[in-house]
Each structure stands twice: as C-alpha cells, then as structure tokens.
Design an enzyme around this catalytic site. Structure first.
Site, mmCIF file in Angstrom:
data_model
loop_
_atom_site.group_PDB
_atom_site.id
_atom_site.type_symbol
_atom_site.label_atom_id
_atom_site.label_comp_id
_atom_site.label_asym_id
_atom_site.label_seq_id
_atom_site.Cartn_x
_atom_site.Cartn_y
_atom_site.Cartn_z
ATOM 1 N N THR A 1 0.860 -1.188 0.000
ATOM 2 C CA THR A 1 0.000 0.000 0.000
ATOM 3 C C THR A 1 0.891 1.231 0.000
ATOM 4 O O THR A 1 2.008 1.193 0.519
ATOM 5 C CB THR A 1 -0.886 0.057 1.253
ATOM 6 O OG1 THR A 1 -0.029 0.037 2.390
ATOM 7 C CG2 THR A 1 -1.840 -1.099 1.318
ATOM 8 N N GLU B 1 -5.790 -3.466 -0.564
ATOM 9 C CA GLU B 1 -6.144 -4.599 0.302
ATOM 10 C C GLU B 1 -7.342 -5.398 -0.217
ATOM 11 O O GLU B 1 -7.658 -6.459 0.296
ATOM 12 C CB GLU B 1 -6.513 -4.081 1.713
ATOM 13 C CG GLU B 1 -5.364 -3.576 2.539
ATOM 14 C CD GLU B 1 -5.037 -2.111 2.263
ATOM 15 O OE1 GLU B 1 -5.381 -1.607 1.174
ATOM 16 O OE2 GLU B 1 -4.422 -1.469 3.134
ATOM 17 N N LYS C 1 -12.825 19.009 10.873
ATOM 18 C CA LYS C 1 -13.791 19.189 11.954
ATOM 19 C C LYS C 1 -13.775 20.650 12.385
ATOM 20 O O LYS C 1 -12.845 21.110 13.041
ATOM 21 C CB LYS C 1 -13.463 18.277 13.134
ATOM 22 C CG LYS C 1 -14.652 18.142 14.072
ATOM 23 C CD LYS C 1 -14.523 16.937 14.969
ATOM 24 C CE LYS C 1 -15.881 16.562 15.529
ATOM 25 N NZ LYS C 1 -15.817 15.396 16.393
ATOM 26 N N TRP D 1 -18.472 18.199 11.090
ATOM 27 C CA TRP D 1 -17.603 17.682 10.048
ATOM 28 C C TRP D 1 -17.826 18.366 8.708
ATOM 29 O O TRP D 1 -18.969 18.557 8.291
ATOM 30 C CB TRP D 1 -17.840 16.179 9.849
ATOM 31 C CG TRP D 1 -17.436 15.355 11.035
ATOM 32 C CD1 TRP D 1 -18.277 14.735 11.899
ATOM 33 C CD2 TRP D 1 -16.118 15.078 11.482
ATOM 34 N NE1 TRP D 1 -17.556 14.079 12.857
ATOM 35 C CE2 TRP D 1 -16.226 14.271 12.634
ATOM 36 C CE3 TRP D 1 -14.841 15.435 11.032
ATOM 37 C CZ2 TRP D 1 -15.121 13.813 13.337
ATOM 38 C CZ3 TRP D 1 -13.741 14.967 11.729
ATOM 39 C CH2 TRP D 1 -13.889 14.170 12.866
HETATM 40 P P1 AMP Z 1 -5.094 2.454 -2.634
HETATM 41 O O1 AMP Z 1 -4.953 1.305 -1.700
HETATM 42 O O2 AMP Z 1 -3.828 3.212 -2.832
HETATM 43 O O3 AMP Z 1 -5.698 2.015 -3.916
HETATM 44 O O4 AMP Z 1 -6.087 3.512 -1.989
HETATM 45 C C1 AMP Z 1 -7.369 3.149 -1.530
HETATM 46 C C2 AMP Z 1 -8.126 4.381 -1.093
HETATM 47 O O5 AMP Z 1 -8.476 5.178 -2.236
HETATM 48 C C3 AMP Z 1 -9.451 4.082 -0.444
HETATM 49 O O6 AMP Z 1 -9.324 3.749 0.917
HETATM 50 C C4 AMP Z 1 -10.187 5.404 -0.633
HETATM 51 O O7 AMP Z 1 -9.808 6.360 0.338
HETATM 52 C C5 AMP Z 1 -9.712 5.852 -1.982
HETATM 53 N N1 AMP Z 1 -10.715 5.458 -2.982
HETATM 54 C C6 AMP Z 1 -10.682 4.392 -3.803
HETATM 55 N N2 AMP Z 1 -11.768 4.361 -4.594
HETATM 56 C C7 AMP Z 1 -12.528 5.426 -4.269
HETATM 57 C C8 AMP Z 1 -13.785 5.946 -4.725
HETATM 58 N N3 AMP Z 1 -14.463 5.364 -5.703
HETATM 59 N N4 AMP Z 1 -14.261 7.069 -4.138
HETATM 60 C C9 AMP Z 1 -13.561 7.684 -3.163
HETATM 61 N N5 AMP Z 1 -12.376 7.248 -2.678
HETATM 62 C C10 AMP Z 1 -11.862 6.131 -3.223
#
Ligand code: AMP
Length: 544
Positions: free
Chosen positions: A186, A329, A439, A444
C-alpha cells in the site's frame, strides 16, 4: 451431519488463466504501445511464459520467493504476471514512483531475489541496487529506454534469458489455491508501506468478478485497455480478467502522456478502459481530436469522480465516467457504479452523479459502515461511519514487518479508514478519508464534497481541500485550487461560486491558487504534501 458435495475439487490458480488464454483465445491479441505498437497473440505469449518460468528455475529462485517487477503496462509485464505465480513464486509489483527510501524498504521487506526492470525505469532502480539486501539479479527488459546498461555481473537481458530456455510445460505447478500469487504494498501515507499478499484463489475469483454483467461486463467482444498501472493493485486485475473472457488487451507501455493515451484508445478501438481521475482530467484537451466512438465504459476509480469532469466526457464522447471503490487490500474492486431498476428515471446530472458514485458491492464481498461506538449504521444513505469490508478477495492481514493488526476488526473485517454511507439499496457513498475530514466548530466538513463543489466551476481544473488547525474552530478547510488554462480566477470568485452550493460555514477563508496539486505515487492528490506546504510548523490535526 452435513453431506459433502460430489463436485471436482480443482484449485483456482493462475496457471488455469494461462491455459485458458492459450487454448481458448490463442488468436486474441496483447498489444503494447510505445514508439511503435507491438502486437502478439496469447499463442505467442504462452510459450514465452513457460520459458520465463524455466529461466527462474535456472536462476535458482526457490518456490515461494518474491520476484520484483518495475515495469509499465506491457506484454512482458503480462508474461511476468503469469510466469512468476504459475511457477510457484510470488509476483511482487513495485511502484517506481515511490520515494527511493520506500522502494528500498519494500524490496528488502519482501526479500526480492530477482528484479525485472523496464529499461526506461532502470534510472530509478539501478542507483538503489546497493541498498537492496536480497537481490541477486536485475533482468533488464528493453523498452526503448536509453540508459546505458551497466557493466555488472548481476545484470541480465530478458530476451536472452528466455532465448536460453525451451517452452516445455512448467513442472512446478501450483496445487494449493491458497498459495501466495502476488504481492503489492500500500502507498502508506503514514508509517511504512504494508504488504498485501494475494492468493491464487483471490486472483482468480477477482478476475471472474470483473466479468459480471453488473460489474464491468467484460466479454470476448471487448478491447480492454488498463491505464491503471500494473505496478499498483495489479491494474485492477484487468489483465487476468481479459484472459478469462478472451478480450483483446491494449497496454500503453511507457507511452503514458495524455495525447499518447487518447491516440492508443482511438487507434485500437478500445471498448473498456480504467484509470484514476487525474488521468481522465489530463486527457480532456485531447478528446476532440480523436474518434473514441468504440468506447462503452470508462471506469474512474481510486477516488471520487467530479461531475464537471464526467460531464466533459459525456459531451465529448457520449458516455459519462463511472466509478468503482477499492483499495490495494481489496484486490481492488469492491463496488462498481451502476443504474438499478430504481434509477430507471434518472437523467442528465442526476444519472451522471449516480454513475459517478461507488455503487453497490460486487458478488462475494460485503460492506458495512460502523459508528465510533462500534454499532453498525442503518442503511439509510445518511448515517456515516467507517467503511468495513469482508470477502474472499479481501486481505485478512498484512505481509512483512508491519502486520497492521489495527486494520482488522475482531470479527475479521477490514477497516478501510474511509467514512461512508450505505443506502437502502446497498449503494455506497464515500464521505471522506477519516484523516481528511475537517472538523470545524465540532461539525464535520467533507473535503471530498467541498472539492467537488469547487471543481463544478469550469474555471477550475483541480481542487484539493485540507484542514488546518484554527484557534477558534478547531480546524478550518483550506482549498488549494488550480485554475483551468487561460481562466482568470481569484479566491473571491471561488467563494462566490460556492455560496449557493455548500453551507456558508464550509466556505474556506483561505484559498490558495496554484499551478499544480502535488500527486502521490499513484496519481492521487498528496494531501500530506499540501499540509506540509501550507500548514508549515502548525500542529497537525489530532487524527493524523
Ligand atoms: P489504494 O490502496 O492506494 O488504492 O487507496 C485506496 C483508497 O483510495 C481508499 O481507501 C479510498 O480512500 C480511496 N478510494 C478508492 N476508490 C474510491 C472511490 N471510488 N471514491 C472515493 N475514494 C476512493
């Protein structure tokens, strides 16, 4: 006493994907862009995959060892996607856009024995090699890069390596579907990156999910172009999904400028493509000059879809952007946007907004939102809580030095760190990242909603909102805004635009106009970099 079923117990493994691509779709194509397109069929690719597996044997890479890749989306990367897991090793895709320190951490944490590196990426990797403790060989894949190949006994050439082998069957077949197949770290906005270790079973199940008619509906008729990188979350599993259904696969190679990407999509009559919003935004100026009439589905994931951007696509090529939610994940696809029967009458902006939100969970996955006190929130579309997910394609823990146990609940669900609502039809909406909520005065403010409201102004190209500590309100939002080329825009214009769009107390006092928003290694806005830039010595909000 339960009765056992009498069906064949065949493992779900990556070798089954290789075999399907070769036997059922040997004539279908894998095309790689670049200075000129390279076209191969699965009948060409499969023997090369076997040669690659034997080459790993010849290099003495034991079963279960990690093999790193630093590569663009290309035919050779597809060969690595197949050959490394099919021979019992673990495919470890590394994002070369990360900081050198993070790359070193990741390679050492995974104990990669061999690295496969595109020549165009070698300038990033080679200077770090001395810090990689376990790497014995660096195999260079010549994709037209011009860095001189270092005169070093560890360096090998990909084509020579394959040329030394025959394409006899791979002996070390994988029998247990829960064997590790691939590894991706990640991005890790805080702390060290954490390893997500996919199994053969999760890879195969995820590739099948993507074919679902209510997911991406991928079929043999499609020409699929994953622009999402193969070095981040397996390009959403799209290469594997193309093998399952026999779609042609179109890969950009190192040619990733907006103009090159649009040209690639038009040239190969692509029907399905996927990328993050930054990529779609950069492509807008190039849309008009190309024929994208073949396109039936554009997926925009990794973040929110802003409606102004989606509208530009609808106007230019007749289809809006769709959304999908997922994380490293989660393989990654957990939800995909779609119109349900209850949305039959939606039109125009309302339809676009629905398609631009994450949508319901795909088969085999479950989603729930949980309040601070641990209670599951009602599915009423208005009760936010932390999004948690479970299913056969979701991580149960992390690989490597940081087990990240806080990320899992006692009943085994993954805590995503996203704040979301779920409505009565199971449709997910992301309110914010837990750490990105602002906040103010005890209430929020959703940075995502504020960003979308700002970006609805055609004079705005990009907007990112961060919270800064405020003596009176606790925190206040700061908007970082990039004007569209040629537009004149003042902070007061932005505030004026927001006046009838958001609550008055959401309107930021501080609006910073800038030429570009810093991006993370995966193309998302780096709010961490923005905070460092604007917050300076101020204490970070307590949730950080
Ligand atoms: P990553 O593991 O780098 O792919 O990041 C995952 C994170 O990207 C998620 O926990 C979200 O915060 C953000 N994310 C992924 N898809 C979306 C979506 N469709 N809308 C808003 N946030 C998203």
């Amino acid at each position: 006493m339960t009765m056992r079923g009498l069906m064949q117990d065949r493992p779900l493994t990556v070798p089954t994907l290789l075999s399907r691509a070769e036997t059922s779709f040997g004539h279908k194509r894998v095309i790689t862009g670049g200075t000129s397109d390279t076209v191969a069929t699965w009948a060409d690719v499969a023997p090369r995959v076997r040669r690659l597996a034997h080459a790993l044997d010849a290099l003495g890479v034991p079963p279960g060892a990690c093999v790193g890749t630093f590569a663009w989306n290309s035919q050779r990367h597809v060969e690595l996607y197949l050959g490394i897991p099919s021979s019992g090793r673990v495919l470890h895709t590394v994002n070369h856009r990360l900081h050198g320190e993070q790359i070193t951490f990741i390679v050492n944490d995974a104990a990669d024995e061999v690295l496969f590196v595109d020549r165009t990426i070698l300038p990033v990797v080679w200077p770090l090699v001395a810090s990689f403790g376990s790497v014995r060989h660096v195999v260079v894949m010549d994709d037209g890069g011009d860095m001189p190949i270092p005169d070093d006994p560890r360096i090998l050439d990909y084509e020579e390596l394959l040329g030394d082998q025959t394409d006899r069957p791979i002996a070390t077949d994988v029998r247990d579907e829960n064997t590790a197949a691939s590894l991706c770290y990640t991005s890790g906005t805080t702390g060290n990156p954490k390893g997500v270790l996919y199994s053969h079973r999760s890879v195969v199940l995820h590739s099948l999910l993507l074919l679902g008619a209510d997911v991406f509906a991928l079929s043999e008729q499609d020409v699929v172009a994953p622009i999402v990188p193969m070095f981040h979350v397996n390009a959403w599993g799209l290469p594997y999904a193309a093998m399952q259904c026999g779609a042609d696969l179109v890969l950009p190679g190192p040619a990733t400028s907006a103009e090159e990407l649009v040209s690639l999509l038009a040239r190969h009559r692509v029907t399905f493509t996927a990328a993050v919003a930054t990529v779609w935004r950069d492509m807008v100026p190039s849309l008009r000059g190309h024929d994208l009439s073949s396109m039936r589905h554009i997926a925009c994931g990794g973040g929110a879809v802003d409606d102004a951007l989606s509208r530009r696509y609808e106007e230019a090529i007749g289809i809006p952007l769709t959304n999908a939610w997922g994380m490293t994940e989660t393989s990654p696809v957990v939800t995909t946007s779609r119109l349900g029967t209850q949305h039959r009458d939606l039109a125009g902006e309302a339809r676009r907004l629905l398609l631009g939100s994450p949508g319901p969970a795909v088969p085999l996955t479950e989603i729930r939102v949980v309040s601070d006190d641990g209670a599951e929130q009602p599915r009423d579309g208005t009760s936010p809580g932390e999004l948690q997910v479970a299913g056969a394609t979701i991580a149960s823990g992390y690989f490597g030095a940081d087990p990240g146990t806080d990320s899992f609940t006692a009943d085994g669900w993954l805590r995503t760190g996203d704040v979301a609502t779920i409505d009565q039809w199971g449709y997910l909406r992301i309110v914010d990242r837990t750490k990105d909520l602002v906040k103010s005065g005890g209430e929020w403010i959703s940075s995502v909603q504020l960003e979308n409201a700002i970006m609805a102004d055609p004079r705005v190209k990009e907007a990112a909102v961060i919270g800064i500590v405020d003596p009176r309100w606790g925190e206040r939002p700061v908007a970082c805004v990039v004007p569209t080329a040629g537009a004149t825009l003042t902070p007061e214009d932005v505030r004026e635009h927001l006046r009838d769009r958001v609550a008055s107390w959401w309107i930021p006092e501080r609006i910073e106009l800038m030429s570009e928003i810093p991006k993370t290694a995966t193309g998302k806005w780096s709010k961490q970099a923005l905070r460092q830039q604007f917050v300076g010595a101020q204490p970070e909000p307590s949730r950080e």
